[in-house]
Write a protein that holds these residues in place. Sequence first.
Motif, PDB file in Angstrom:
ATOM      1  N   MET A 104       0.817  -1.224   0.000  1.00  0.00           N
ATOM      2  CA  MET A 104       0.000   0.000   0.000  1.00  0.00           C
ATOM      3  C   MET A 104       0.851   1.275   0.000  1.00  0.00           C
ATOM      4  O   MET A 104       0.319   2.370   0.134  1.00  0.00           O
ATOM      5  N   ILE A 105       2.159   1.143  -0.149  1.00  0.00           N
ATOM      6  CA  ILE A 105       3.043   2.301  -0.049  1.00  0.00           C
ATOM      7  C   ILE A 105       2.627   3.421  -0.992  1.00  0.00           C
ATOM      8  O   ILE A 105       2.423   4.567  -0.579  1.00  0.00           O
ATOM      9  N   LYS A 106       2.519   3.121  -2.273  1.00  0.00           N
ATOM     10  CA  LYS A 106       2.206   4.174  -3.240  1.00  0.00           C
ATOM     11  C   LYS A 106       0.795   4.718  -3.048  1.00  0.00           C
ATOM     12  O   LYS A 106       0.547   5.913  -3.253  1.00  0.00           O
ATOM     13  N   THR A 107      -0.141   3.854  -2.658  1.00  0.00           N
ATOM     14  CA  THR A 107      -1.515   4.308  -2.425  1.00  0.00           C
ATOM     15  C   THR A 107      -1.534   5.428  -1.400  1.00  0.00           C
ATOM     16  O   THR A 107      -2.204   6.462  -1.588  1.00  0.00           O
ATOM     17  N   TYR A 108      -0.794   5.251  -0.299  1.00  0.00           N
ATOM     18  CA  TYR A 108      -0.775   6.265   0.745  1.00  0.00           C
ATOM     19  C   TYR A 108       0.119   7.457   0.402  1.00  0.00           C
ATOM     20  O   TYR A 108      -0.290   8.618   0.540  1.00  0.00           O
ATOM     21  N   LEU A 109       1.322   7.201  -0.045  1.00  0.00           N
ATOM     22  CA  LEU A 109       2.255   8.309  -0.251  1.00  0.00           C
ATOM     23  C   LEU A 109       1.928   9.139  -1.482  1.00  0.00           C
ATOM     24  O   LEU A 109       2.368  10.289  -1.584  1.00  0.00           O
ATOM     25  N   ASP A 110       1.165   8.590  -2.401  1.00  0.00           N
ATOM     26  CA  ASP A 110       0.746   9.358  -3.574  1.00  0.00           C
ATOM     27  C   ASP A 110      -0.641   9.972  -3.389  1.00  0.00           C
ATOM     28  O   ASP A 110      -1.190  10.551  -4.326  1.00  0.00           O
ATOM     29  N   SER A 111      -1.204   9.854  -2.176  1.00  0.00           N
ATOM     30  CA  SER A 111      -2.539  10.395  -1.907  1.00  0.00           C
ATOM     31  C   SER A 111      -2.567  11.909  -2.075  1.00  0.00           C
ATOM     32  O   SER A 111      -1.648  12.619  -1.646  1.00  0.00           O
ATOM     33  N   THR A 112      -3.622  12.392  -2.704  1.00  0.00           N
ATOM     34  CA  THR A 112      -3.807  13.842  -2.862  1.00  0.00           C
ATOM     35  C   THR A 112      -4.762  14.403  -1.813  1.00  0.00           C
ATOM     36  O   THR A 112      -4.928  15.622  -1.717  1.00  0.00           O
ATOM     37  N   GLU A 113      -5.386  13.503  -1.002  1.00  0.00           N
ATOM     38  CA  GLU A 113      -6.344  13.944   0.012  1.00  0.00           C
ATOM     39  C   GLU A 113      -5.656  14.325   1.323  1.00  0.00           C
ATOM     40  O   GLU A 113      -5.983  15.342   1.942  1.00  0.00           O
ATOM     41  N   GLN A 114      -4.719  13.469   1.754  1.00  0.00           N
ATOM     42  CA  GLN A 114      -4.010  13.690   3.012  1.00  0.00           C
ATOM     43  C   GLN A 114      -2.531  13.381   2.776  1.00  0.00           C
ATOM     44  O   GLN A 114      -2.170  12.708   1.810  1.00  0.00           O
ATOM     45  N   LYS A 115      -1.696  13.858   3.689  1.00  0.00           N
ATOM     46  CA  LYS A 115      -0.281  13.514   3.613  1.00  0.00           C
ATOM     47  C   LYS A 115       0.004  12.432   4.651  1.00  0.00           C
ATOM     48  O   LYS A 115      -0.313  12.603   5.828  1.00  0.00           O
ATOM     49  N   PHE A 116       0.589  11.329   4.196  1.00  0.00           N
ATOM     50  CA  PHE A 116       0.860  10.195   5.069  1.00  0.00           C
ATOM     51  C   PHE A 116       2.347   9.901   5.145  1.00  0.00           C
ATOM     52  O   PHE A 116       3.130  10.265   4.267  1.00  0.00           O
ATOM     53  N   ALA A 117       2.723   9.193   6.193  1.00  0.00           N
ATOM     54  CA  ALA A 117       4.072   8.662   6.355  1.00  0.00           C
ATOM     55  C   ALA A 117       3.961   7.346   7.105  1.00  0.00           C
ATOM     56  O   ALA A 117       2.887   6.981   7.597  1.00  0.00           O
ATOM     57  N   PHE A 118       5.082   6.637   7.209  1.00  0.00           N
ATOM     58  CA  PHE A 118       5.096   5.333   7.865  1.00  0.00           C
ATOM     59  C   PHE A 118       6.006   5.343   9.083  1.00  0.00           C
ATOM     60  O   PHE A 118       7.003   6.056   9.127  1.00  0.00           O
ATOM     61  N   ALA A 119       5.632   4.526  10.063  1.00  0.00           N
ATOM     62  CA  ALA A 119       6.423   4.362  11.277  1.00  0.00           C
ATOM     63  C   ALA A 119       6.479   2.877  11.609  1.00  0.00           C
ATOM     64  O   ALA A 119       5.598   2.110  11.204  1.00  0.00           O
ATOM     65  N   PRO A 120       7.485   2.445  12.358  1.00  0.00           N
ATOM     66  CA  PRO A 120       7.560   1.024  12.719  1.00  0.00           C
ATOM     67  C   PRO A 120       6.392   0.612  13.606  1.00  0.00           C
ATOM     68  O   PRO A 120       5.810   1.435  14.323  1.00  0.00           O
ATOM     69  N   LEU A 121       6.053  -0.654  13.565  1.00  0.00           N
ATOM     70  CA  LEU A 121       5.081  -1.193  14.503  1.00  0.00           C
ATOM     71  C   LEU A 121       5.589  -0.999  15.931  1.00  0.00           C
ATOM     72  O   LEU A 121       6.794  -0.898  16.154  1.00  0.00           O
ATOM     73  N   PRO A 122       4.692  -0.962  16.909  1.00  0.00           N
ATOM     74  CA  PRO A 122       5.155  -0.834  18.298  1.00  0.00           C
ATOM     75  C   PRO A 122       5.889  -2.083  18.759  1.00  0.00           C
ATOM     76  O   PRO A 122       5.652  -3.190  18.254  1.00  0.00           O
ATOM     77  N   THR A 123       6.769  -1.911  19.708  1.00  0.00           N
ATOM     78  CA  THR A 123       7.528  -3.021  20.278  1.00  0.00           C
ATOM     79  C   THR A 123       6.730  -3.643  21.416  1.00  0.00           C
ATOM     80  O   THR A 123       6.380  -2.975  22.383  1.00  0.00           O
ATOM     81  N   GLY A 124       6.431  -4.932  21.284  1.00  0.00           N
ATOM     82  CA  GLY A 124       5.663  -5.641  22.295  1.00  0.00           C
ATOM     83  C   GLY A 124       6.552  -6.342  23.301  1.00  0.00           C
ATOM     84  O   GLY A 124       7.786  -6.187  23.279  1.00  0.00           O
ATOM     85  N   PRO A 125       5.974  -7.121  24.191  1.00  0.00           N
ATOM     86  CA  PRO A 125       6.741  -7.826  25.225  1.00  0.00           C
ATOM     87  C   PRO A 125       7.846  -8.719  24.658  1.00  0.00           C
ATOM     88  O   PRO A 125       8.880  -8.914  25.307  1.00  0.00           O
ATOM     89  N   GLN A 126       7.630  -9.271  23.457  1.00  0.00           N
ATOM     90  CA  GLN A 126       8.639 -10.129  22.822  1.00  0.00           C
ATOM     91  C   GLN A 126       9.347  -9.436  21.668  1.00  0.00           C
ATOM     92  O   GLN A 126       9.976 -10.086  20.840  1.00  0.00           O
ATOM     93  N   GLY A 127       9.278  -8.112  21.632  1.00  0.00           N
ATOM     94  CA  GLY A 127       9.944  -7.364  20.572  1.00  0.00           C
ATOM     95  C   GLY A 127       8.988  -6.860  19.518  1.00  0.00           C
ATOM     96  O   GLY A 127       7.775  -7.010  19.625  1.00  0.00           O
ATOM     97  N   ARG A 128       9.545  -6.252  18.495  1.00  0.00           N
ATOM     98  CA  ARG A 128       8.742  -5.758  17.373  1.00  0.00           C
ATOM     99  C   ARG A 128       8.658  -6.857  16.321  1.00  0.00           C
ATOM    100  O   ARG A 128       9.681  -7.363  15.861  1.00  0.00           O
ATOM    101  N   LYS A 129       7.438  -7.231  15.927  1.00  0.00           N
ATOM    102  CA  LYS A 129       7.232  -8.351  15.016  1.00  0.00           C
ATOM    103  C   LYS A 129       6.297  -7.952  13.872  1.00  0.00           C
ATOM    104  O   LYS A 129       5.228  -7.399  14.105  1.00  0.00           O
ATOM    105  N   SER A 130       6.714  -8.270  12.669  1.00  0.00           N
ATOM    106  CA  SER A 130       5.888  -8.014  11.494  1.00  0.00           C
ATOM    107  C   SER A 130       5.641  -9.303  10.736  1.00  0.00           C
ATOM    108  O   SER A 130       6.552 -10.124  10.571  1.00  0.00           O
TER     109      SER A 130
END
Length: 446
Positions: free
Chosen positions: A295-321
């Motif tokens: 979905m990278i281009k869908t969000y970053l090429d949006s003309t309605e809002q400006k978006f960016a990405f951030a890492p997922l939060p780190t949970g008890p066992q670390g950050r997992k994707s």
Amino acid sequence: MNKAHLAAGALLLLTAACGGSGGSGSGSDDGPVTLTYALWDDAQQGAYQQCADAFQKANPGITIKINQAAWDQYWQNLTTQMVSGKAPDVITMQTTYYPQFVKNGQLLDIAPMAEADKIDFAQYRSGLADLWVKDGKRYGLPKDWDTIAIVYNTAMVKKAGLDLGDLTWSPADGGTFEKALARLTVDTSGRRGDEPGFDKSKIAVYGIVPEINDGSQGQNGWGDLAVSNGFSYIDKNPFGTKYFYDDPKLAETATWFKRLMDKGYAAPYDKKSSLGPDVVLGSGKGALGITGSWMIKTYLDSTEQKFAFAPLPTGPQGRKSAFNGLADTIYAGTEHPEAAWKWVKFLGSTACQDIVADSAVAFPAITSSTKRAIEAHKAAHRDVSAFTSQADAQGGTFLLPVSDHGDEIDQIVGTAMEEIWLGQKDARTALTAANQRVNALFTAGG
């Protein structure tokens, strides 16, 4: 590009899909051949048309016709076509679906052809090629991969005075992630979720627009956090035979998501929009979501809002994707198996995957092509590091489960999750019952 959840209507059709010719086709590839190629992502169609043009130039006797349909319709079409024996010659395939098609004899084993042509599986990102092997037979060549990250409205986050770069999460109190969601939620009087007088019944902007009706895998949300809490889906991947949806770590995660709705930070399930998170976020009615790299281009090429990405939060066992990948497969009933293999081999080659990389619509499966895609994003001033850094982090990803009965599992667990979101059952009760039904599929001889 890809979703981990499956359409319920298609699932019913898939369960009944035991038709098809079951053979490798008897037609000759002498003379002009037209191959149909099924694809669901319209954002990628242009790149694959370029691949088709290059392939046709090198193979003037073969014409590629791309059939594109949106996700739900794609699987409904495909299962109907399989039953009628008129499926596309080459099919973009998702890991949850393919075991059922294999069971029904509807996908061609390409291992002999791959061996004869000495396909170098080491060129693909580690783990991708193995997903498409069952009982010593190979059913696809990897085409791409994806990871998950937070997508956020930059203006809303800035106005809230937040930095989303290193959030923490736990199911007990939600960590700094829940604090951020509270801060980003705004009622119709302009009060934030962490301010006195906040009215959770009158929300103008939700802190999060979660994709919680995400089948049995929760790729775009609950699955990632559950694994970061210590949850494991299955005893072996791919093709394990025992699931662990009754794990308290998953119930804790699901309960936390339900609590977000109860607090007003996320829309109640019975009032959530039927539109996708990208549409809701694009309308300005949500501050952030959890999304995949397709979905990278869908969000970053949006003309309605400006978006960016951030890492997922780190949970008890670390950050997992979640880490997932698609492949190109051949319909077992194709009349042109040799030509279909030529096309699949080209799709799985650097020649095509570099074209996809230059279009920056996906991270190609071939490692060198991935690097090229990253450079294409940089040239377009897109920061995609939240996805790529997570993919490269030691222990930072997990494979979504691949097993038999994927369609039935998706229905069972998806229904249980819906019962939780609607407040009909508590998470432990719903998921324990669902897990018993899931594991019974493997002990019933099916």
